[in-house]
Scaffold this active site. Structure first.
Site, short mmCIF file in Angstrom:
data_model
loop_
_atom_site.label_atom_id
_atom_site.label_comp_id
_atom_site.label_asym_id
_atom_site.label_seq_id
_atom_site.Cartn_x
_atom_site.Cartn_y
_atom_site.Cartn_z
N GLY A 269 0.83 -1.19 0.00
CA GLY A 269 0.00 0.00 0.00
C GLY A 269 0.87 1.25 0.00
N LYS B 122 2.28 5.13 -1.29
CA LYS B 122 2.72 5.76 -2.53
C LYS B 122 4.23 5.62 -2.68
CE LYS B 122 -1.18 8.81 -3.27
NZ LYS B 122 -1.53 10.07 -3.98
N THR C 104 8.29 6.30 -2.30
CA THR C 104 9.25 6.69 -1.28
C THR C 104 10.65 6.34 -1.76
OG1 THR C 104 9.73 6.63 1.10
CG2 THR C 104 9.26 4.52 0.03
N TRP C 105 11.63 6.69 -0.95
CA TRP C 105 13.03 6.39 -1.25
C TRP C 105 13.58 5.51 -0.14
CZ3 TRP C 105 17.36 7.53 1.79
CH2 TRP C 105 18.60 7.31 1.19
N HIS C 106 14.42 4.53 -0.51
CA HIS C 106 15.19 3.76 0.45
C HIS C 106 16.66 3.92 0.12
CE1 HIS C 106 11.59 1.98 1.96
NE2 HIS C 106 11.34 1.29 0.88
N GLY D 274 4.53 1.19 4.91
CA GLY D 274 3.80 0.67 3.76
C GLY D 274 3.68 -0.83 3.91
N PHE E 71 8.33 -0.93 7.50
CA PHE E 71 8.69 0.44 7.88
C PHE E 71 10.08 0.79 7.38
CE2 PHE E 71 10.37 -2.22 11.28
CZ PHE E 71 11.63 -1.69 11.50
N CYS F 193 5.54 9.92 -0.41
CA CYS F 193 4.26 9.39 0.09
C CYS F 193 3.07 10.18 -0.43
CB CYS F 193 4.25 9.34 1.62
SG CYS F 193 5.58 8.35 2.32
#
Length: 267
Positions: free
Chosen positions: A74, A76, A78-80, A188, A200, A217
């Site tokens: 779920g 939107k 994001t960055w990791h 998410g 997370f 997000c």
């Protein structure tokens, strides 16, 4: 209390490629569904990568065509990347499955982690994740000392505001300087066959300017932060890992896994 274990997949020089971790999530998910293993939380650090959940809109992606991996969680985009503690709790939930209750438990654990570092974090209604709250709007000042009357974010076009088109002073990574709400831990999740996936991403000491390429997000009126920024010192992953494991164990491993009780108004 159910058995709950942690697997540290890789950090630093051994950080884990996103696709490798996703494949491992699916393998562990299948094993947990079959009751071959106990509830398991994968902990790791990723090389830089943008991932987009199912609700990501086209205009929220990088304008320069930077690659994005579309995933089945779920939320939107994001960055990791380096300096971010990513956790994928793979846990069997009771039926009827309560996805929101699981999300709230994750938030509780990360709020407790922040508190142990002396950071007051909280939820924001209608927005998943864990936040450091900013000042009331009337008390905020522009980075250059200007009144917020000049802030394009507060115009009637607020819903269409795009920090990438108006200058770096409005970037998500500068939210702390603007005294705005800022997300310190993104969430998410997905639940398939009653077993959770994804989880997370706690910002420990990342380069938060990586969030400036996207609408993180899908949120246009707030930003991002990290433990290091809020504390004004470098926080290491080694400091955070045992504290995160402790609170995840307390909240997830020690949880009485029952669906939320929803009070209904009497007729």
């Amino acid at each position: 209390m159910s058995e709950f274990r942690f697997v540290r997949m890789g950090f630093g020089a051994d950080m884990v490629d996103y696709q490798v971790a996703w494949d491992e999530q699916r393998r562990v998910h299948a094993a947990r569904f079959a009751d071959e293993i106990p509830d398991t939380c994968l902990l790791l650090e990723h090389p830089p990568v943008y991932t987009a959940g199912r609700r990501t809109a086209p205009e929220e992606r990088p304008l320069d065509g930077t690659p994005v991996i579309d995933v089945d969680r779920g939320g939107k985009i994001t960055w990791h990347g380096p300096g971010q503690l990513v956790g994928y709790p793979i846990q069997k939930l009771p039926r009827p499955v309560d996805v929101v209750a699981h999300l709230r438990r994750l938030e509780d654990a990360m709020i407790a982690v922040c508190a142990e570092f002396g950071i007051e974090a909280a939820r924001v209604e209608g927005r998943a994740g864990v936040w450091v709250l900013g000042d009331p709007i009337e008390q905020r000042t522009h980075l250059g000392g200007l009144s917020l009357d000049f802030n394009p974010r507060l115009s009637s076009e607020d819903e269409e505001f795009d920090h990438r088109l108006v200058g770096p002073e409005y970037a998500p990574s500068n939210a702390g300087q603007r005294h705005e709400d800022r997300k310190i831990c993104a969430m998410g999740i997905r639940v398939a066959k009653g077993v959770t996936m994804h989880g997370f991403a706690l910002n420990v000491n990342p380069d938060t300017s990586n969030f400036d390429k996207i609408i993180p997000c899908g949120i246009r009126d707030a930003g991002v932060t990290s433990l290091s920024y809020e504390l004004g010192r470098e926080v290491s992953m080694e400091e955070v890992l045992p504290i995160a494991e402790k609170h995840l164990q307390d909240v997830l491993g020690g949880a009485d896994l029952k669906p939320r009780t929803v009070e209904r108004a009497s007729a």
